[in-house]
Enzyme design. Structure first.
Site, PDB file in Angstrom:
ATOM      1  N   TYR A 137       0.854  -1.183   0.000  1.00  0.00           N
ATOM      2  CA  TYR A 137       0.000   0.000   0.000  1.00  0.00           C
ATOM      3  C   TYR A 137       0.900   1.247   0.000  1.00  0.00           C
ATOM      4  CZ  TYR A 137      -3.181   3.543   1.697  1.00  0.00           C
ATOM      5  OH  TYR A 137      -3.899   4.692   1.836  1.00  0.00           O
ATOM      6  N   LYS A 192     -11.701   0.676   5.119  1.00  0.00           N
ATOM      7  CA  LYS A 192     -12.093  -0.078   3.936  1.00  0.00           C
ATOM      8  C   LYS A 192     -13.239  -1.039   4.279  1.00  0.00           C
ATOM      9  CE  LYS A 192      -8.816   2.396   2.353  1.00  0.00           C
ATOM     10  NZ  LYS A 192      -7.428   1.962   2.250  1.00  0.00           N
TER      11      LYS A 192
HETATM   12  C1  LIG Z   1      -6.255   2.365   2.851  1.00  0.00           C
HETATM   13  C2  LIG Z   1      -5.241   1.367   3.203  1.00  0.00           C
HETATM   14  C3  LIG Z   1      -4.338   1.583   4.252  1.00  0.00           C
HETATM   15  C4  LIG Z   1      -4.298   2.871   5.059  1.00  0.00           C
HETATM   16  O1  LIG Z   1      -5.475   3.095   5.728  1.00  0.00           O
HETATM   17  P1  LIG Z   1      -5.988   4.563   6.204  1.00  0.00           P
HETATM   18  O2  LIG Z   1      -7.195   4.223   6.973  1.00  0.00           O
HETATM   19  O3  LIG Z   1      -6.219   5.335   4.954  1.00  0.00           O
HETATM   20  O4  LIG Z   1      -4.893   5.159   7.014  1.00  0.00           O
HETATM   21  C5  LIG Z   1      -3.423   0.590   4.542  1.00  0.00           C
HETATM   22  N1  LIG Z   1      -3.380  -0.550   3.822  1.00  0.00           N
HETATM   23  C6  LIG Z   1      -4.216  -0.784   2.796  1.00  0.00           C
HETATM   24  C7  LIG Z   1      -4.104  -2.063   2.039  1.00  0.00           C
HETATM   25  C8  LIG Z   1      -5.175   0.157   2.446  1.00  0.00           C
HETATM   26  O5  LIG Z   1      -5.996  -0.081   1.414  1.00  0.00           O
END
Ligand SMILES: *Cc1c(COP(=O)(O)O)cnc(C)c1O
Length: 389
Positions: A102, A199
């Site tokens: 990520y 997510k």
């Molecule tokens: C979005 C995401 C993150 C970071 O998350 P936030 O809530 O935006 O800080 C980390 N890992 C993955 C795979 C992501 O999709």
């Protein structure tokens, strides 16, 4: 005899719920207090100590979902990632990281770790041997992400966990793409499981949060740093996240089904090239995914044929929106070249297999027929504009 553990949707609905003893309401009461009178000075409740009633309830649910002894929730996925990593690393240590990560995690490592004297290496492949090859005397942590962004590459959970155990390292996974519905890495020997709850766990594109789940011993260590770093979540968001998690199983299983239908549709489409979805028999990680995942997830990517412009295609979509985020109940797309991977040189992108026409697709819970019609219409419009019959 040990009792059979609760099933997924029962955990989602009930584990960790707070009882409304005052009015017998159906949902957990929300306690917004930042100050709690001592019953006993050993228990000091305070939001940044991660121990308000709503936080403790939600952590139980997340630990149960990930088959972990304990869990903590954070103000964002990156707060969870940074706190978990830094809890096990100090100056002079080294960490082995999977080649594609990520973007925020990649930035954390490459922009910040040098300042703290922490060394890092990225793997050049995805096999357990590729991870083992990077281990040094000073290595403390192995960090993976599977399925990975944006090509849905699958990393062998059990294989990597064994490498970590053999060398006395802590193994960590960012399990965001799979969600706890589709993958429980602790069952395969991985030590620490991290989620961006922004997510799938949140799932409605209205919560920013993170979570870490692991053994009691590891979580005590992470907690110690967490209260110093101060990345706790507001109790209001905790309460919303608890509500969202009640439908996690329903949502993600529907997204699994939709994604498979969409992957098959795209694969058969004349104007679409490669489709990257671990649920397709043609995906190189399919067999591995079948072994370690319970469902193949709602994320995929596909390539438009070179005569179709990715930006025009996205502009022509009506139902499916272009968006940076993912995993909501609504379907979204993005072009890695123009967004998540725009800072990479075209050469590095090509090396990682990220072509210009690649579209990352987060499949929602809409009816797949409607999504298919939207894509077909957009492709037709782009072809018309380019005068391709
Ligand atoms: C979005 C995401 C993150 C970071 O998350 P936030 O809530 O935006 O800080 C980390 N890992 C993955 C795979 C992501 O999709």
């Amino acid at each position: 005899m040990t009792e059979k553990p609760l099933g997924l949707n029962t955990i989602c609905t009930h584990v960790g719920e707070l009882e409304d003893t005052q009015h017998k309401g159906a949902v957990s009461p929300l306690y917004m207090s930042t100050s709690y009178a001592f019953d006993n000075v050993d228990v000091k409740r305070y939001p940044r100590y991660f121990n308000t009633p709503n936080q403790e309830g939600l952590c139980k649910k997340i630990a149960a979902l990930e088959h972990a002894e304990d869990a903590l929730i954070f103000g964002s996925g990156m707060a969870a990632v940074s706190t978990a990593l830094m809890a096990f690393l100090r100056a002079g240590d080294h960490v082995v990281l999977q080649q594609t990560l990520y973007g925020g995690t990649y930035n954390l490592v490459t922009e910040e770790f040098g300042k703290y004297g922490i060394a890092y290496s990225f793997t050049t492949g995805w096999t357990p041997a590729d991870f083992e090859a990077q281990i040094r005397d000073t290595t403390k942590v192995i960090y993976i992400e599977t399925p990975s962004n944006p090509l849905l590459t699958i990393t062998d959970l059990e294989g990597v966990a064994q490498v970590a155990k053999k060398h006395g390292l802590v193994s960590m996974i960012d399990n965001t793409f799979a969600s706890p519905v589709n993958q429980n890495p602790i069952d395969f020997g991985i030590d620490v499981v991290i989620h961006s709850a922004t997510k799938y766990m949140g799932g409605h594109s209205d919560i920013c949060a993170g979570a870490v789940a692991s053994s009691k011993e590891n979580m005590d260590r992470i907690f110690h740093l967490a209260k110093n770093f101060g990345g706790s979540l507001s109790d209001y968001t905790v309460w919303l996240l608890e509500r969202s998690l009640k439908t996690l199983g329903l949502r993600v299983r529907a997204q699994n089904e939709n994604a498979l239908a969409m992957a098959r549709y795209l694969k058969a489409h004349d104007d679409i090239g490669a489709v990257y979805y671990p649920g397709l028999e043609t995906h190189p990680g399919h067999e591995l995914a079948k072994r370690q995942m319970k469902g193949f997830g709602g994320m995929m990517s596909f390539e438009l044929k070179p005569y179709l412009d990715a930006r025009q295609f996205q502009n022509e979509l009506q139902l499916i929106k272009s968006s940076m985020s993912l995993a909501g109940v609504e379907s979204t797309v993005l072009s890695p070249k123009e967004t998540s991977h725009s800072l990479m040189s075209p050469e590095v992108r090509a090396e990682q297999g990220i072509r210009d026409g690649l579209i990352r697709f987060s499949v929602g819970i809409e009816e797949p027929e409607d999504l298919q019609r939207d894509i077909a219409r957009a492709i037709k419009r782009v072809k018309l504009q380019a005068s391709i019959a």
